[in-house]
Design a protein around this motif. Structure first.
Motif, mmCIF file in Angstrom:
data_model
loop_
_atom_site.group_PDB
_atom_site.id
_atom_site.type_symbol
_atom_site.label_atom_id
_atom_site.label_comp_id
_atom_site.label_asym_id
_atom_site.label_seq_id
_atom_site.Cartn_x
_atom_site.Cartn_y
_atom_site.Cartn_z
ATOM 1 N N SER A 66 0.830 -1.196 0.000
ATOM 2 C CA SER A 66 0.000 0.000 0.000
ATOM 3 C C SER A 66 0.870 1.254 0.000
ATOM 4 N N VAL A 67 0.248 2.393 -0.240
ATOM 5 C CA VAL A 67 0.965 3.662 -0.214
ATOM 6 C C VAL A 67 1.646 3.840 1.138
ATOM 7 N N GLU A 68 0.938 3.511 2.202
ATOM 8 C CA GLU A 68 1.524 3.660 3.546
ATOM 9 C C GLU A 68 2.725 2.748 3.724
ATOM 10 N N SER A 69 2.638 1.532 3.199
ATOM 11 C CA SER A 69 3.777 0.615 3.343
ATOM 12 C C SER A 69 4.976 1.095 2.533
ATOM 13 N N ILE A 70 4.732 1.719 1.392
ATOM 14 C CA ILE A 70 5.825 2.268 0.597
ATOM 15 C C ILE A 70 6.498 3.394 1.369
ATOM 16 N N LYS A 71 5.695 4.267 1.995
ATOM 17 C CA LYS A 71 6.252 5.353 2.798
ATOM 18 C C LYS A 71 7.087 4.799 3.956
ATOM 19 N N LYS A 72 6.553 3.809 4.648
ATOM 20 C CA LYS A 72 7.276 3.207 5.776
ATOM 21 C C LYS A 72 8.566 2.543 5.302
ATOM 22 N N TRP A 73 8.495 1.866 4.150
ATOM 23 C CA TRP A 73 9.679 1.206 3.595
ATOM 24 C C TRP A 73 10.759 2.229 3.271
ATOM 25 N N PRO A 110 1.075 3.656 -11.731
ATOM 26 C CA PRO A 110 0.957 2.761 -12.894
ATOM 27 C C PRO A 110 1.483 1.360 -12.554
ATOM 28 N N LYS A 111 0.855 0.358 -13.136
ATOM 29 C CA LYS A 111 1.202 -1.030 -12.807
ATOM 30 C C LYS A 111 2.677 -1.346 -12.999
ATOM 31 N N SER A 112 3.279 -0.855 -14.066
ATOM 32 C CA SER A 112 4.688 -1.160 -14.305
ATOM 33 C C SER A 112 5.574 -0.530 -13.230
ATOM 34 N N LYS A 113 5.227 0.684 -12.800
ATOM 35 C CA LYS A 113 6.007 1.353 -11.757
ATOM 36 C C LYS A 113 5.765 0.682 -10.406
ATOM 37 N N ALA A 114 4.526 0.291 -10.139
ATOM 38 C CA ALA A 114 4.215 -0.405 -8.889
ATOM 39 C C ALA A 114 4.972 -1.725 -8.810
ATOM 40 N N ALA A 115 5.056 -2.428 -9.915
ATOM 41 C CA ALA A 115 5.779 -3.702 -9.945
ATOM 42 C C ALA A 115 7.255 -3.480 -9.641
ATOM 43 N N PHE A 116 7.821 -2.394 -10.160
ATOM 44 C CA PHE A 116 9.231 -2.098 -9.900
ATOM 45 C C PHE A 116 9.447 -1.718 -8.440
ATOM 46 N N ILE A 117 8.529 -0.927 -7.879
ATOM 47 C CA ILE A 117 8.610 -0.575 -6.456
ATOM 48 C C ILE A 117 8.556 -1.850 -5.613
ATOM 49 N N HIS A 118 7.665 -2.746 -5.940
ATOM 50 C CA HIS A 118 7.545 -4.007 -5.200
ATOM 51 C C HIS A 118 8.844 -4.804 -5.283
ATOM 52 N N SER A 119 9.443 -4.801 -6.451
ATOM 53 C CA SER A 119 10.717 -5.494 -6.636
ATOM 54 C C SER A 119 11.802 -4.877 -5.746
ATOM 55 N N LEU A 120 11.858 -3.551 -5.700
ATOM 56 C CA LEU A 120 12.830 -2.878 -4.841
ATOM 57 C C LEU A 120 12.590 -3.218 -3.372
ATOM 58 N N MET A 121 11.319 -3.273 -2.991
ATOM 59 C CA MET A 121 10.975 -3.593 -1.602
ATOM 60 C C MET A 121 11.398 -5.023 -1.261
ATOM 61 N N GLU A 122 11.146 -5.935 -2.175
ATOM 62 C CA GLU A 122 11.531 -7.332 -1.954
ATOM 63 C C GLU A 122 13.043 -7.482 -1.854
ATOM 64 N N ASN A 160 2.804 12.804 -5.846
ATOM 65 C CA ASN A 160 1.391 12.612 -6.191
ATOM 66 C C ASN A 160 0.934 11.188 -5.891
ATOM 67 N N TRP A 161 1.793 10.209 -6.156
ATOM 68 C CA TRP A 161 1.442 8.822 -5.874
ATOM 69 C C TRP A 161 1.281 8.580 -4.379
ATOM 70 N N LEU A 162 2.111 9.273 -3.582
ATOM 71 C CA LEU A 162 2.126 9.028 -2.145
ATOM 72 C C LEU A 162 1.371 10.092 -1.354
ATOM 73 N N ALA A 163 0.560 10.891 -2.038
ATOM 74 C CA ALA A 163 -0.215 11.943 -1.372
ATOM 75 C C ALA A 163 -1.147 11.339 -0.325
ATOM 76 N N PRO A 164 -1.235 11.976 0.854
ATOM 77 C CA PRO A 164 -2.045 11.402 1.922
ATOM 78 C C PRO A 164 -3.550 11.424 1.668
ATOM 79 N N SER A 165 -4.050 12.452 1.000
ATOM 80 C CA SER A 165 -5.507 12.552 0.862
ATOM 81 C C SER A 165 -6.042 11.869 -0.391
ATOM 82 N N THR A 166 -5.557 12.264 -1.541
ATOM 83 C CA THR A 166 -6.054 11.682 -2.793
ATOM 84 C C THR A 166 -4.879 11.307 -3.682
#
Length: 70
Positions: free
Chosen positions: A4-11, A46-58, A35-41
């Protein structure tokens, strides 16, 4: 692992990285990451960027586990 956005911020915080670093890794501007990590809205990541973020987190999790495995 939660992606989630919050988990990305914490990571980012737990790894000592910031939004500038993430923007550079993703070849986007810092304002795009903001903009992706904005608290309100947040703007949907994008899926390709989210997949890359997940890869970095892993990868950071794997490095952490390897360092603390005895």
């Amino acid at each position: 692992m939660d992606y989630s956005v919050e988990s990305i911020k914490k990571w980012l915080k737990s790894t000592g990285k910031d939004r500038n670093w993430l923007a550079e890794k993703l070849y986007v501007s810092k304002s795009t990451v903001d903009n992706w990590l904005a608290p309100s809205t947040p703007t949907p990541i994008p899926k390709s960027k989210a997949a890359f973020i997940h890869s970095l987190m892993e990868q950071s999790l794997e490095r952490f586990l390897c360092r603390h495995h005895t």
